[in-house]
Write a protein that holds these residues in place. Structure first.
Motif, PDB file in Angstrom:
ATOM      1  N   HIS A 112       0.207   3.925   6.724  1.00  0.00           N
ATOM      2  CA  HIS A 112       0.308   3.739   5.268  1.00  0.00           C
ATOM      3  C   HIS A 112      -0.120   4.999   4.522  1.00  0.00           C
ATOM      4  CE1 HIS A 112      -3.975   3.139   5.950  1.00  0.00           C
ATOM      5  NE2 HIS A 112      -4.150   3.427   4.683  1.00  0.00           N
ATOM      6  N   ASP A 165      -2.393   6.043   0.971  1.00  0.00           N
ATOM      7  CA  ASP A 165      -3.380   5.475   0.044  1.00  0.00           C
ATOM      8  C   ASP A 165      -2.879   5.569  -1.398  1.00  0.00           C
ATOM      9  OD1 ASP A 165      -5.098   5.054   2.160  1.00  0.00           O
ATOM     10  OD2 ASP A 165      -6.261   6.878   1.801  1.00  0.00           O
ATOM     11  N   HIS A 225      -1.080   7.729   7.481  1.00  0.00           N
ATOM     12  CA  HIS A 225      -2.181   7.590   8.433  1.00  0.00           C
ATOM     13  C   HIS A 225      -2.354   6.146   8.875  1.00  0.00           C
ATOM     14  CE1 HIS A 225      -3.869   7.057   4.385  1.00  0.00           C
ATOM     15  NE2 HIS A 225      -4.828   6.327   4.912  1.00  0.00           N
TER      16      HIS A 225
HETATM   17 FE   LIG Z   1      -5.826   4.625   4.017  1.00  0.00          FE
END
Ligand SMILES: [Fe+2]
Length: 283
Positions: free
Chosen positions: A159, A161, A228
């Motif tokens: 994903h 952030d 990540h």
């Molecule tokens: Fe994350």
């Protein structure tokens, strides 16, 4: 000298209260270099052992209030499918997630991590390492300095952030697994690079780096631009992390959709501030 800060951060090794000291300048130079090249930097033994114990204790005290999210989710943190997109679009790839947060609004007033997050010394140090100024503390009342919990068998899939910059402090390591993997600089403002993201989601390891992270290490990370994940936690011990975050926009918070899916609730602020983002990236 900040008396409480010196009980949390190893200020002798990392004098973040004096950014002109040769010692800290050396650390900043290395971090800046690593962040520019790999979008990630780590600083060993930044947090003192006694402080890690306090962080562990404050998380364990509230462990029953941790919100565990087990929704299947895409890399952009959405759980709803968009059937108008081609079937092989990366937004249509959903992955298992079993991961929890102790939301920032549940922390006690004198919490160790709440205190650390409030310190100008830390903010200024991180800003220098990133070579980005100004950066701000995140206005999101649930997500700004949450504890992350991954129980045995827990997994955090690929994903991006919502916030630009994340600090990670590992406070309890899993016996096995629970490894942080990342693909540096895979997207940038105005360029989603869906093709490369898709390759990684399909299992291509060419761009994937692994990070060595031990309790007390400080990781500085550009999570909005770097795909990540954390691999499955193996063995009997949970993996605990504390994740204070910094942003470029002091007003923005998580979208209502993210807040519900990841932190388990939506507050009025998430609805009031739900506006399109300036960087043009999906979240
Ligand atoms: Fe994350």
């Amino acid at each position: 000298m900040n008396n409480r800060l010196k009980t949390i951060v190893d200020l002798e090794r990392y004098p973040i209260q004096d950014l002109n000291s040769p010692k800290i300048k050396e650390t900043i130079k290395k971090c800046k270099n690593d962040l520019d090249k790999f979008s990630c930097a780590t600083i060993p033994n930044f947090i003192l052992f006694e402080s890690l114990e306090i962080m562990n204790a404050e998380l364990k005290k509230h462990i029953n209030e941790v919100y565990m999210s087990k929704e299947s989710i895409n890399a952009y943190l959405y759980s709803k499918d968009d059937s108008s997109l081609p079937i092989d679009h990366p937004k249509r790839i959903f992955m298992d997630r079993d991961n929890g947060y102790l939301n920032s609004d549940l922390f006690e007033k004198d919490s160790e991590i709440k205190f650390l997050y409030a310190q100008e010394e830390l903010l200024n140090f991180v800003s220098a390492c990133l070579g980005v100024s100004p950066i701000y503390r995140w206005a999101d009342p649930l997500a700004c300095h949450a504890y992350n919990v991954m129980k045995p068998e827990g997994i955090l899939p690929w994903h991006f952030d919502s916030c630009e910059f994340t600090l990670s402090i590992l406070i309890q390591k899993s016996e096995k697994g629970g490894i942080f993997e990342y693909c540096p600089n895979i997207r940038e403002p105005g360029n989603e690079n869906f093709e490369e993201v898709k390759k990684v989601l399909d299992g291509d390891r060419t761009r994937v780096c692994q990070l060595k992270l031990d309790p007390g290490y400080l990781q500085i990370f550009k999570g909005r631009f770097t795909l990540h994940r954390v691999t499955k936690v193996e063995g009997n011990r949970s993996r605990y992390l504390c994740i204070p975050a910094y942003v470029l926009d002091p007003w923005r918070v998580n979208t209502p959709e993210h807040s519900r899916a990841i932190y388990g609730k939506v507050l009025p602020i998430h609805i009031e501030r739900n506006k399109p983002r300036a960087d043009g990236l999906v979240d």
